[in-house]
Design an enzyme around this catalytic site. Structure first.
Site, mmCIF file in Angstrom:
data_model
loop_
_atom_site.group_PDB
_atom_site.id
_atom_site.type_symbol
_atom_site.label_atom_id
_atom_site.label_comp_id
_atom_site.label_asym_id
_atom_site.label_seq_id
_atom_site.Cartn_x
_atom_site.Cartn_y
_atom_site.Cartn_z
ATOM 1 N N ASP A 37 0.823 -1.212 0.000
ATOM 2 C CA ASP A 37 0.000 0.000 0.000
ATOM 3 C C ASP A 37 0.858 1.263 0.000
ATOM 4 O O ASP A 37 1.954 1.271 0.560
ATOM 5 C CB ASP A 37 -0.887 -0.045 1.260
ATOM 6 C CG ASP A 37 -2.095 0.859 1.130
ATOM 7 O OD1 ASP A 37 -2.275 1.483 0.072
ATOM 8 O OD2 ASP A 37 -2.859 0.946 2.111
ATOM 9 N N ASN B 181 1.395 3.401 -2.885
ATOM 10 C CA ASN B 181 1.966 3.848 -4.171
ATOM 11 C C ASN B 181 1.435 5.225 -4.571
ATOM 12 O O ASN B 181 2.178 6.078 -5.046
ATOM 13 C CB ASN B 181 1.608 2.868 -5.293
ATOM 14 C CG ASN B 181 2.250 1.514 -5.112
ATOM 15 O OD1 ASN B 181 3.220 1.386 -4.370
ATOM 16 N ND2 ASN B 181 1.714 0.506 -5.775
ATOM 17 N N GLY B 182 0.118 5.398 -4.385
ATOM 18 C CA GLY B 182 -0.519 6.654 -4.781
ATOM 19 C C GLY B 182 0.068 7.824 -4.000
ATOM 20 O O GLY B 182 0.434 8.854 -4.582
ATOM 21 N N ARG B 183 0.188 7.660 -2.666
ATOM 22 C CA ARG B 183 0.727 8.741 -1.831
ATOM 23 C C ARG B 183 2.189 9.023 -2.149
ATOM 24 O O ARG B 183 2.634 10.158 -2.155
ATOM 25 C CB ARG B 183 0.551 8.398 -0.343
ATOM 26 C CG ARG B 183 -0.829 8.760 0.178
ATOM 27 C CD ARG B 183 -1.130 8.061 1.458
ATOM 28 N NE ARG B 183 -1.430 6.650 1.234
ATOM 29 C CZ ARG B 183 -1.465 5.742 2.196
ATOM 30 N NH1 ARG B 183 -1.184 6.086 3.428
ATOM 31 N NH2 ARG B 183 -1.775 4.497 1.908
ATOM 32 N N TRP B 184 2.941 7.970 -2.440
ATOM 33 C CA TRP B 184 4.356 8.138 -2.820
ATOM 34 C C TRP B 184 4.453 9.062 -4.043
ATOM 35 O O TRP B 184 5.283 9.964 -4.094
ATOM 36 C CB TRP B 184 4.949 6.765 -3.120
ATOM 37 C CG TRP B 184 6.414 6.751 -3.431
ATOM 38 C CD1 TRP B 184 7.438 6.549 -2.559
ATOM 39 C CD2 TRP B 184 7.020 6.919 -4.737
ATOM 40 N NE1 TRP B 184 8.642 6.587 -3.219
ATOM 41 C CE2 TRP B 184 8.410 6.815 -4.553
ATOM 42 C CE3 TRP B 184 6.517 7.143 -6.017
ATOM 43 C CZ2 TRP B 184 9.313 6.925 -5.609
ATOM 44 C CZ3 TRP B 184 7.413 7.271 -7.078
ATOM 45 C CH2 TRP B 184 8.796 7.154 -6.860
ATOM 46 N N ARG C 93 -0.473 9.138 -10.176
ATOM 47 C CA ARG C 93 -0.548 7.935 -9.338
ATOM 48 C C ARG C 93 0.134 6.731 -9.995
ATOM 49 O O ARG C 93 0.756 5.910 -9.336
ATOM 50 C CB ARG C 93 -2.009 7.607 -9.030
ATOM 51 C CG ARG C 93 -2.658 8.593 -8.080
ATOM 52 C CD ARG C 93 -4.117 8.223 -7.846
ATOM 53 N NE ARG C 93 -4.242 6.882 -7.333
ATOM 54 C CZ ARG C 93 -4.103 6.538 -6.045
ATOM 55 N NH1 ARG C 93 -3.859 7.473 -5.153
ATOM 56 N NH2 ARG C 93 -4.238 5.286 -5.656
ATOM 57 N N THR D 47 -10.717 -7.189 -5.873
ATOM 58 C CA THR D 47 -12.001 -7.152 -6.588
ATOM 59 C C THR D 47 -12.644 -5.767 -6.449
ATOM 60 O O THR D 47 -13.507 -5.407 -7.240
ATOM 61 C CB THR D 47 -12.952 -8.241 -6.027
ATOM 62 O OG1 THR D 47 -12.862 -8.243 -4.592
ATOM 63 C CG2 THR D 47 -12.593 -9.624 -6.530
ATOM 64 N N ASN E 248 -10.786 -2.927 -6.482
ATOM 65 C CA ASN E 248 -9.971 -1.932 -7.196
ATOM 66 C C ASN E 248 -10.546 -1.539 -8.566
ATOM 67 O O ASN E 248 -10.141 -0.530 -9.146
ATOM 68 C CB ASN E 248 -8.516 -2.420 -7.374
ATOM 69 C CG ASN E 248 -7.696 -2.372 -6.095
ATOM 70 O OD1 ASN E 248 -6.756 -3.134 -5.903
ATOM 71 N ND2 ASN E 248 -8.030 -1.451 -5.193
#
Ligand code: FPP
Length: 233
Positions: free
Chosen positions: A12, A14-17, A25, A58, A60
Site C-alpha cells: 500500500d 503507491n498513490g501517496r508516494w 498515481r 475485486t 480496485n
C-alpha cells in the site's frame, strides 16, 4: 533470523508516494512494481517458500478507469519482463483470484506464467490479482455445493481445499505498508492466526532493510494459536 514459511504483503501507498512527488498515481505504481522485483528477489535469497502479494483487489475496479488500465498494463509488462528470470530462479507463480472482467491477452499471459512455472519449487509466488477474500469464500461454498459434499464433510480442511491457496500453508506473517491498519479483504480465512506487521513506509520505499525489520519483529513473536505461553514448546 527466523524465516517465516509464508509471507504475505499488502503493498500500500503507491498513490501517496507519487502525490508527495507531484507525480501521477501511475508513477507510484510503476515505482511499486520496481520495488516488488527487488523484494521478490530478496525473498528467494532468504529462502522464504511462499510469498503472496496483493496486486489488485475485486474492489480496485472502482478506481478511475485510467488507473485500472494502467495497473493491468503494469502486470502485463511485469510478466513480459520478469517471467524468464523468475522461472530461472525456480519461482512457481500461482494466481489467487478469478479472471472475469480481465482482458483476454492478460488472462493468457497469466495462464502461461502459471503453466510454465508449475514444476518449480524454490518459492511459490502467489499473485492475488482480481482477488477478494469474501469473493474467494463465496466461490469455495459454490464449489462445495456443486461437488455435493455432505454436511459431515464440511471441515476447516475441506474449506481450505476449495480456496485459491489450496495445498499451501497459511501465511505466518502479513505485512501492510503505508500506515494503514486494515485487512482490506485480504486472505480473510487464511490469515486467522497470522502475525501482522504494520509500517509507515510507503510501498515503493519498503526496501530490503524494511523487510529485515519485519522479519526481526516476526522472530520476536510468540505464536500461541489459542494456547497459553506455558504450553508452547
Ligand atoms: C495500493 O496503493 C497498491 C495497489 C492497489 C496496487 C499494488 C500494485 C503494485 C505494487 C504494482 C505491482 C502490481 C502489479 C499489478 C504488477 P494505493 O494506490 O492504494 O496507494 P495510496 O493508498 O497511497 O493511494
Amino acid at each position: 533470523m527466523v524465516i517465516p514459511g509464508h509471507v504475505a504483503i499488502i503493498m500500500d501507498g503507491n498513490g501517496r508516494w507519487a502525490e508527495q512527488r507531484g507525480l501521477p498515481r501511475l508513477a507510484g505504481h510503476r515505482a511499486g512494481t520496481e520495488n516488488l522485483r527487488k523484494i521478490i528477489e530478496e525473498c528467494v535469497n532468504l529462502n522464504i517458500k511462499h510469498l503472496t502479494i496483493y496486486a489488485f483487489s475485486t474492489e480496485n475496479w472502482q478506481r478511475p478507469p485510467d488507473e485500472v488500465s494502467g495497473l493491468m498494463k503494469l502486470l502485463e509488462t511485469m510478466l513480459d519482463r520478469e517471467l524468464k528470470s523468475l522461472h530461472k530462479n525456480g519461482v512457481r507463480i500461482r494466481h489467487l483470484g478469478h479472471c472475469v472482467g480481465v482482458n483476454k491477452r492478460l488472462v493468457q499471459k497469466i495462464t502461461e506464467a502459471v503453466e510454465l512455472t508449475s514444476g518449480n519449487s524454490k518459492m511459490v509466488l502467489n499473485v492475488a490479482f482480481n482477488y477478494g477474500g469474501r469473493d474467494e469464500m463465496v466461490r469455495a461454498v459454490q464449489g462445495i455445493i456443486s461437488d455435493g459434499l455432505g454436511v459431515e464433510e464440511i471441515t476447516e480442511e475441506s474449506i481450505s481445499d476449495y480456496l485459491y491457496t489450496a495445498g499451501q500453508p497459511d501465511p505466518d506473517l502479513i505485512i501492510r505498508t503505508s500506515g494503514e491498519y486494515r485487512i482490506s479483504n485480504f486472505l480473510v480465512w487464511q490469515g486467522a492466526y497470522s502475525e501482522w506487521y504494520f509500517t509507515d513506509a510507503l510501498w515503493p520505499d519498503f526496501n530490503e532493510q524494511e523487510l529485515y525489520r519485519a522479519l526481526v519483529f516476526f522472530g520476536k513473536r510468540e505464536r500461541r494459536f489459542g494456547q497459553i505461553s506455558a504450553q508452547i514448546v
